[in-house]
Design an enzyme around this catalytic site. Structure first.
Site, PDB file in Angstrom:
ATOM      1  CG  ASN A 473      -1.672   1.305   1.384  1.00  0.00           C
ATOM      2  OD1 ASN A 473      -2.446   1.687   0.511  1.00  0.00           O
ATOM      3  ND2 ASN A 473      -1.448   2.008   2.482  1.00  0.00           N
ATOM      4  CD  GLU A 474      -1.456   5.339   0.871  1.00  0.00           C
ATOM      5  OE1 GLU A 474      -2.438   6.034   0.583  1.00  0.00           O
ATOM      6  OE2 GLU A 474      -0.960   5.291   2.018  1.00  0.00           O
ATOM      7  CB  ILE A 475       5.467   0.848  -1.276  1.00  0.00           C
ATOM      8  CG1 ILE A 475       4.705  -0.100  -0.333  1.00  0.00           C
ATOM      9  CG2 ILE A 475       6.960   0.819  -0.989  1.00  0.00           C
ATOM     10  CD1 ILE A 475       4.827   0.229   1.123  1.00  0.00           C
ATOM     11  CG  ASP A 556      -3.724   7.283  -2.251  1.00  0.00           C
ATOM     12  OD1 ASP A 556      -4.185   8.209  -1.570  1.00  0.00           O
ATOM     13  OD2 ASP A 556      -3.315   6.223  -1.758  1.00  0.00           O
TER      14      ASP A 556
END
EC number: 3.2.1.25
Length: 926
Positions: A473-475, A556
């Site tokens: 997630n969101e790395i 996002d």
């Protein structure tokens, strides 16, 4: 500080040597004990369970007292054992643990068996020799260590990897990134930091004869011949069924594998016979077969066709044709592909902007992904039952959603949850458990992760609901930019570590175990430049190698500046929206489940501290400073756009404020979803909207649309409405006054119809000459497309009073759902006001609600004026949803609404206590 538990396993009298077969003891149930030297307590235990649950059941702790639970997570390891009987005559005995959370030391007959350090792996241990040498009734002990303490110890070790200050995101407990445990157990902005430990999944004792095999895991991969993960499959090709089982026991001599595929609904046989190309690799046996491309009935997501399922039975035999193992899995035939390929010349000719695609294709068809993000439904997974998840997934499909993103850093979902998704047609975008942090890349960590990845990819691969594997997630979108800002000169190091873990390690492991599923290294990316599977880094990510005017990847988006919440010029333009949202309060009924009556105030310390947006950033029990920021954001959203509640009764005022935050949240999501769906017909060719988040993990202010007990917030009703197949939507630029009306469709064929545009004042009377607006507009909207049906400027309309005006948009159309044999009628209603709700000259709609036992429906009517945000509310005692809610109701136009009861007892008294209110009630003092 450890907890010990033990139960005797009595041995039976040995049987004759000729006895063969298999004996499996399910260790689930009661009969375990939990003891703690720290608390000097011994209490009954269960399996599966976690320490907090057993202590709560024994009356040792209050499960609602989050600070006490945090202490328990920090201080209390655990051990358990149930009473059962073993058989002495089997040649091999194994302990099999489907999930131990997380750091466990296992002893059997007072002998050390092994240790674990990964919540997400299946573990098995050979205890055959220990059992044979056991001189007394055998005892199994499992001692669990404190995950936060162990994480801190690892962080302090001399060889622990380090990162620049301010990069790693600590919510409450620090150092979560060093260990393979559910990351949200250490705290998140929507949930508590309980850090539970225990045997969270079933455990078994397996005893085998010399020939039997015990199936640990099964990988059934169904794909089109020639299919490659990152390329679109050829739908004209036959199906390949690749079956592979992982086993305990001796490697069989010249094994064969047979297969039988039956329609799960009718029992008719689709295919049977021997598998071809049977191979043995280590402790895995694999074989394949080919199925004619048109023979199976396809599996489709909800809203696109039927969820056709098949039972696949695999049997392993030795060279003497003796059956050694048999396993049955339910599956489906479908292809699901994440298209990240460059925009083609044909697409450019259609008006699609250059760049790269980022959308899903099911069985060769592009579709619009409508859904949300699912988080862990409970802080304690053993409390998550099939019935509870069935209710939640019923709400998903009732909400017109076809996809859920299974957020990284909860846990890999149980098989029964994928089973439910298979049945209901819910695609599950799945992720490996890494989130909002940079992670170690030392050999031991990578080896641990590799085993975790292989086990879980193989475990869930047979589910047709599986839509994608993402690395974390969101790395790529959040953590790498943070590292670059913190340490520009070391950025290449962090890129290298990112690629080592998510691309060089995980990608090949995914591709080696499935050909049917696409892999993306991160949840939010700009996509890839190219794939070269023979290269050390087999996928070259695009990162910032983008061209102005081109679109890539998914978006996002969170913006807590409420002054621009409804300015769609601030919304991201991309190919797919995978996260967006704003938090709101749960309802009064939900607060009453967790909070004492005296604390039912918007700014009470208990309410504020249950708000974890923004998180404490450490183990601080008085996080008023950060929590108050999140409370303030909700307050500003309400005050900017909605009537401010000011009721004399404090509880009623608290309830009104909770509801007001939900109105703001729902309208904000509606505004964004309409914008993203309109993008399907814009140059960005936007084909996905997954809002944050589906459901709650506890009773608190969060981004959820469904509260902890299953009650729908305003958001889920509004999302259900705006996720309908064909919608009409107003787009207002409140700076310039420009108003546009669009019709958007996610059908796969063109649809036609009309939209009635009706201006009325807030008493419900028609505005003269319809304010200069055409009363009816015809439309034709293309497949997966949008069309503008009307454009004007508010300044050009003949509106006597902007504050006393509302435009009702009523769509009536006809189209064909995907895979439907005939067309059907579609209706949708929306509305627009030329000022924000707080500035409207509201009239008392004088709402009335009644219930008819004959029709089993509620009738709502307004007799005094237009009812905005008409809200039906039900009392405690049942859980369910109304088939319509948060709607506009004109005077003299009664509306019938059904209630779908999912749980509880709907009595006559309960029905009479259903209430109705509107925006008018938000401003009225009682």
């Amino acid at each position: 500080m450890h907890v010990k538990a033990e139960t005797v396993l009595a041995l039976l009298t040995p049987a004759p040597p000729s006895v063969v077969g298999q004996h499996v003891v399910d260790l689930s149930g009661d009969g375990w004990t939990l003891s703690s030297t720290a608390l000097n307590r011994t209490v009954p235990g269960h399996l599966p369970s976690q320490v907090h649950l057993d202590l709560f059941e024994a009356g040792v702790i209050d499960i609602m007292a989050s600070m006490i639970l945090t202490f328990v997570g920090l201080r209390m390891p655990i051990g358990r054992i149930p009473a059962t009987r073993l058989k002495a005559y089997f040649e091999s005995t194994w302990l099999v643990f489907d999930g131990l959370d997380t750091f466990a030391t296992i002893t059997f007959c007072d002998q050390h068996v092994g240790s674990t350090d990964n919540q997400f792996r299946q573990h098995h241990f050979d205890v055959s020799q220990i059992l044979k040498e056991c001189k007394q009734d055998p005892v199994l002990r499992i001692n669990f260590g404190s995950a936060p303490n162990i994480a801190n110890t690892i962080a302090k070790s001399p060889d622990a990897e380090e990162w620049p200050p301010g990069v790693q995101i600590t919510n409450e407990y620090p150092n979560r990134w060093y260990i393979r445990k559910e990351q949200s157990d250490f705290g998140w902005d929507w949930g508590p930091a309980f850090a539970p430990v225990g045997p969270w999944k079933p455990s078994y004792i397996v005893q085998n004869s010399h020939a039997e095999l015990y199936v640990l895991n099964t990988d059934i991969d169904i794909y089109r011949q020639g299919q490659i993960n990152y390329l679109p499959p050829d739908q004209s090709q036959p199906w390949i069924v690749n079956a592979s089982i992982d086993f305990l026991g001796p490697v069989p001599c010249k094994p064969s594998m047979s297969i039988e595929i039956k329609d799960a609904a009718t029992g008719s046989v689709l295919s049977s016979g021997l598998l071809q190309n049977v191979t043995v690799s280590g402790k895995s046996i694999t074989g394949t077969t080919t199925i004619d491309g048109d023979a199976p009935k396809l599996w489709w997501p909800s809203g696109m066709g039927k969820q056709n399922l098949y039972n696949v039975t695999i049997t392993v035999q030795n060279d003497m044709k003796k059956s050694l193992a048999k396993v049955t899995k339910r599956t489906g035939f479908r292809t699901i592909f994440l298209n990240q390929r460059n925009i083609t010349d044909d697409q450019l000719a259609q008006g699609i902007a250059p760049g790269a695609n980022w959308h899903f294709e099911i069985n060769g068809y592009e579709f619009y992904a409508k859904g949300s993000n699912i988080i862990p439904p409970d802080a304690f997974w053993p409390r998550v039952t099939q019935a509870r998840m069935a209710r939640l997934f019923d709400a998903v499909t009732a909400g017109n959603q076809n996809m859920l993103r299974v957020w990284a850093s909860g846990a890999y979902l149980h098989d029964f949850i994928y089973d439910l998704a298979d049945e209901k047609g819910i695609l599950l975008w799945s992720e490996f458990q890494f989130s909002d942090a940079l992670y170690p890349v030392n050999d031991a960590f990578l080896e641990n992760v590799a085993a975790e990845v292989v086990y879980n990819v193989r475990r869930v691969n047979h589910h047709p609901s599986l839509a994608l594997w993402a690395g974390g997630n969101e790395i790529e979108s959040l953590m790498l930019p943070m590292a670059r800002r913190a340490d520009p000169t070391g950025y290449s190091k962090y890129i290298g570590e990112y690629e080592k873990l998510y691309i060089s390690l995980i990608l090949p492991l995914v591709y080696e175990n499935t050909r049917s599923i696409t892999y993306s290294p991160s949840s939010t990316t700009e996509g890839y430049l190219y794939v070269n599977l023979s290269a050390p880094v087999p996928m070259a990510e695009r990162y910032s190698n983008t061209t102005p005017g081109s679109y890539y990847g998914d978006t996002d988006y969170y913006n807590y500046d409420t002054s621009v919440s409804f300015d769609y010029n601030h919304y991201p333009v991309g190919r797919f929206a995978n996260e967006f949202g704003f938090h709101s309060m749960p309802s009064l009924q939900t607060w009453q489940q967790a909070v004492d009556p005296e604390d039912l105030q918007f700014n009470s310390s208990v309410v504020v501290l249950r708000n974890h947006h923004y998180t404490a950033g450490g183990l601080f029990t008085d996080n008023f400073k950060n929590s108050s920021k999140g409370m303030g954001e909700m307050t500003m959203g309400v005050e900017a756009y909605y009537p401010i509640p000011s009721k004399s009764d404090s509880v009623a005022n608290f309830s009104a404020w909770c509801h007001a935050t939900q109105l703001f949240q729902a309208d904000l999501y509606k505004s964004q979803i309409q914008f993203y769906r309109r993008g399907s017909g814009m140059p960005e060719r936007q084909l996905g909207s997954l809002y944050w988040q589906l459901e709650d993990i506890w009773q608190a202010p969060t981004w959820a649309g469904i509260e902890y007990d299953g009650r729908w917030k305003v958001l889920h009703y509004v999302a259900r409405d705006i996720y309908q197949p064909i919608i009409v939507s107003p787009f207002w630029n409140y700076t310039t006054g420009r108003l546009e009306v669009y019709v958007t469709s996610d059908l796969w064929e063109p649809a036609q119809g009309t939209v009635n545009l009706t201006w009325v004042d807030l008493s419900g009377k028609s505005i003269a000459n319809n304010a200069g607006t055409p009363e009816t507009v015809s439309f034709t909207v293309g497949a997966l497309n949008t069309t503008n049906i009307y454009t004007t400027n508010i300044s050009e309309l003949s509106l006597p009073d902007l504050k006393d005006s509302i435009l009702i948009l009523s769509l009536s159309g006809e189209g064909r759902l995907p895979n439907a044999s005939s067309k059907k009628a579609f209706v949708h209603q929306n509305h627009f006001t030329p000022v924000f709700p707080k500035d409207l000259s509201l009239k008392d709609p004088k709402l009335e609600v009644s219930y008819s036992p004959e029709s089993r429906k509620f009738t709502v009517q307004a007799t005094g004026g237009v009812s905005l945000y008409t809200w039906l509310d039900y009392p405690a005692g049942a859980v369910g949803y109304f088939e319509a809610n948060a709607f506009v109701l004109l005077p003299g136009v009664p509306k019938e609404v059904s209630f779908v009861a999912q749980e509880g007892n709907v009595t006559d008294d309960w029905l009479q206590r259903v209430t109705v209110q509107s925006l008018w009630d938000q401003k009225v003092r009682d």
